[in-house]
Design an enzyme around this catalytic site. Structure first.
Site, short mmCIF file in Angstrom:
data_model
loop_
_atom_site.label_atom_id
_atom_site.label_comp_id
_atom_site.label_asym_id
_atom_site.label_seq_id
_atom_site.Cartn_x
_atom_site.Cartn_y
_atom_site.Cartn_z
CD GLU A 1 -2.85 -1.26 2.35
OE1 GLU A 1 -3.81 -2.03 2.26
OE2 GLU A 1 -2.62 -0.56 3.36
CD GLU B 1 -4.92 -10.87 -5.71
OE1 GLU B 1 -4.24 -9.93 -5.21
OE2 GLU B 1 -6.13 -11.04 -5.45
CB CYS C 1 -6.18 -9.06 -9.40
SG CYS C 1 -5.12 -7.92 -8.49
ZN ZN Z 1 -6.49 -6.93 -7.00
#
Ligand code: ZN
Length: 164
Positions: free
Chosen positions: A48, A59, A90
């Protein structure tokens, strides 16, 4: 369902990767690992940022890691979290490097008890109406083009043809 030795290794790698998550804002730890057609395993964790939009999911971190090292075709993907489910972005990135049979393992890991529930599905089942680069005209209408993009080197393509 009893996972094979390789899938067990894939799951264990994703669990280890989850420990590397940098998530001071959401405190939602995610780990991921991908098994490539070449038999390699690459991992990633969510990272983050104070500017939230710059954060990246586990992912995609794992897939970009794999692709950047020349291993594009995915055989299986594993995601570990509490209520593990890949986000839409993702899923689309997974589709780019997956075949119709690419497996997706969702490992719901309870952090307090350590108990895990494994769900097996496929990437395409999780995103049935994915954006299609061939249908959209971004790649010429030859499925081999996408296959080539996924598989990378000519050497690996030849080997794959010989197996058939
Ligand atoms: Zn994601």
């Amino acid at each position: 369902m009893k996972p094979t030795k390789t899938i067990t290794r894939l799951i264990e790698t994703a669990i280890t990767a989850q420990k590397g998550a940098y998530c001071p804002y959401s405190r939602y730890r995610v780990g991921a690992a991908v098994l490539t057609e070449t038999g390699r395993i690459f991992s990633g964790a969510n990272v983050e940022n104070a500017s939230y939009g710059l954060s990246i999911c586990a992912e995609r971190a794992a897939i970009f890691n794999s692709v950047a090292r020349g291993h594009r075709a995915l055989k299986a993907v594993c995601v570990v979290a509490s209520a593990a489910k890949p986000c839409g972005a993702c899923r689309q990135v997974m589709v780019e490097f997956s075949g119709k049979d690419t497996e997706l393992y969702l490992v719901d890991l309870n952090p307090s008890t350590g108990r895990k529930t494994i769900t097996r599905t496929t990437v395409f089942r999780m995103l049935p109406a994915a954006f299609d680069p061939i249908a959209s005209g971004l790649l010429p209408p030859n499925p081999q083009n996408l296959l080539r993009a996924r598989q990378g080197s000519r050497r690996r393509r030849t080997a794959a043809r010989r197996k058939r």
